[in-house]
Design a protein around this motif. Structure first.
Motif, PDB file in Angstrom:
ATOM      1  N   GLY A  14       0.799  -1.214   0.000  1.00 48.18           N
ATOM      2  CA  GLY A  14       0.000   0.000   0.000  1.00 48.18           C
ATOM      3  C   GLY A  14       0.830   1.261   0.000  1.00 48.18           C
ATOM      4  O   GLY A  14       0.284   2.356  -0.003  1.00 48.18           O
ATOM      5  N   GLY A  15       2.128   1.121   0.043  1.00 50.16           N
ATOM      6  CA  GLY A  15       2.986   2.294  -0.005  1.00 50.16           C
ATOM      7  C   GLY A  15       2.987   2.902  -1.394  1.00 50.16           C
ATOM      8  O   GLY A  15       2.482   2.327  -2.343  1.00 50.16           O
ATOM      9  N   THR A  16       3.532   4.084  -1.478  1.00 45.27           N
ATOM     10  CA  THR A  16       3.647   4.728  -2.783  1.00 45.27           C
ATOM     11  C   THR A  16       4.959   4.284  -3.413  1.00 45.27           C
ATOM     12  O   THR A  16       6.029   4.636  -2.922  1.00 45.27           O
ATOM     13  CB  THR A  16       3.640   6.259  -2.634  1.00 45.27           C
ATOM     14  OG1 THR A  16       2.443   6.633  -1.962  1.00 45.27           O
ATOM     15  CG2 THR A  16       3.694   6.929  -3.991  1.00 45.27           C
ATOM     16  N   PRO A  17       4.862   3.486  -4.467  1.00 47.60           N
ATOM     17  CA  PRO A  17       6.100   2.970  -5.062  1.00 47.60           C
ATOM     18  C   PRO A  17       6.824   4.047  -5.842  1.00 47.60           C
ATOM     19  O   PRO A  17       6.212   4.954  -6.402  1.00 47.60           O
ATOM     20  CB  PRO A  17       5.595   1.866  -5.994  1.00 47.60           C
ATOM     21  CG  PRO A  17       4.213   2.286  -6.351  1.00 47.60           C
ATOM     22  CD  PRO A  17       3.674   3.016  -5.151  1.00 47.60           C
ATOM     23  N   ASP A  18       8.107   3.927  -5.831  1.00 47.44           N
ATOM     24  CA  ASP A  18       8.919   4.791  -6.667  1.00 47.44           C
ATOM     25  C   ASP A  18       8.724   4.331  -8.107  1.00 47.44           C
ATOM     26  O   ASP A  18       8.899   3.159  -8.419  1.00 47.44           O
ATOM     27  CB  ASP A  18      10.391   4.670  -6.254  1.00 47.44           C
ATOM     28  CG  ASP A  18      11.283   5.527  -7.136  1.00 47.44           C
ATOM     29  OD1 ASP A  18      11.410   6.720  -6.843  1.00 47.44           O
ATOM     30  OD2 ASP A  18      11.818   4.979  -8.122  1.00 47.44           O
ATOM     31  N   ALA A  19       8.344   5.247  -8.965  1.00 46.66           N
ATOM     32  CA  ALA A  19       8.047   4.883 -10.356  1.00 46.66           C
ATOM     33  C   ALA A  19       9.253   4.258 -11.041  1.00 46.66           C
ATOM     34  O   ALA A  19       9.108   3.337 -11.849  1.00 46.66           O
ATOM     35  CB  ALA A  19       7.573   6.108 -11.122  1.00 46.66           C
TER      36      ALA A  19
END
Ligand SMILES: [Zn+2]
Length: 113
Positions: A79-84
Motif C-alpha cells: 500500500g505504499g507509494t512505489p517509486d516509479a
C-alpha cells in the motif's frame, strides 16, 4: 493485458519467471556436454561436466534478479507509494527474464506479446 505494467501484469511476470526458474533448476541435470559419457543417461550431475553447473548458476543469478523485483513489488502490495523508477526497473527486468521463454505455451496466456 488490461493494465500493462500494473500490479496484475507484474504478478503474472513474477509467477511465470519463478516457474521457468524452477523448471530450469529441475531439468539442469538432464543437460550435459557433448563429450560427456553420462549424456545418453541424462542422469544426475555426478559426471562432473560443466553444463548442469552452468545452468544452475544461471538460474541462481536470475533468481537473484527475481528476488530484487519481489522486494520492489512487495512494496507496492503493502500500500505504499512505489517509486516509479523502481517499478519500471522491476517490470523491465522481469520482461527480460521472461522474454527468453516466449515460446513456452504459457507465454501468450500470461505475459505476451
Ligand atoms: Zn555430464
Amino acid at each position: 493485458m488490461a493494465d500493462p505494467g500494473g500490479v496484475a501484469e507484474l504478478a503474472a511476470l513474477i509467477a511465470f519467471v519463478a516457474e521457468r526458474l524452477d523448471e530450469g533448476e529441475q531439468e539442469a541435470a538432464l543437460f550435459h556436454e557433448p563429450t560427456c559419457a553420462s549424456a545418453p543417461v541424462a542422469g544426475p550431475m555426478e559426471c562432473g561436466c560443466r553444463c548442469p553447473a552452468r545452468l544452475l548458476e544461471q538460474a541462481r543469478l536470475e533468481r537473484g534478479v527475481l528476488h530484487g523485483c519481489l522486494r520492489r513489488v512487495g512494496y507496492m502490495e503493502s500500500g505504499g507509494t512505489p517509486d516509479a523508477g523502481d517499478v519500471a526497473f522491476a517490470y523491465m527486468s522481469l520482461r527480460v527474464l521472461a522474454l527468453r521463454h516466449r515460446r513456452h505455451p504459457l507465454w501468450q496466456q500470461r505475459c505476451g506479446p
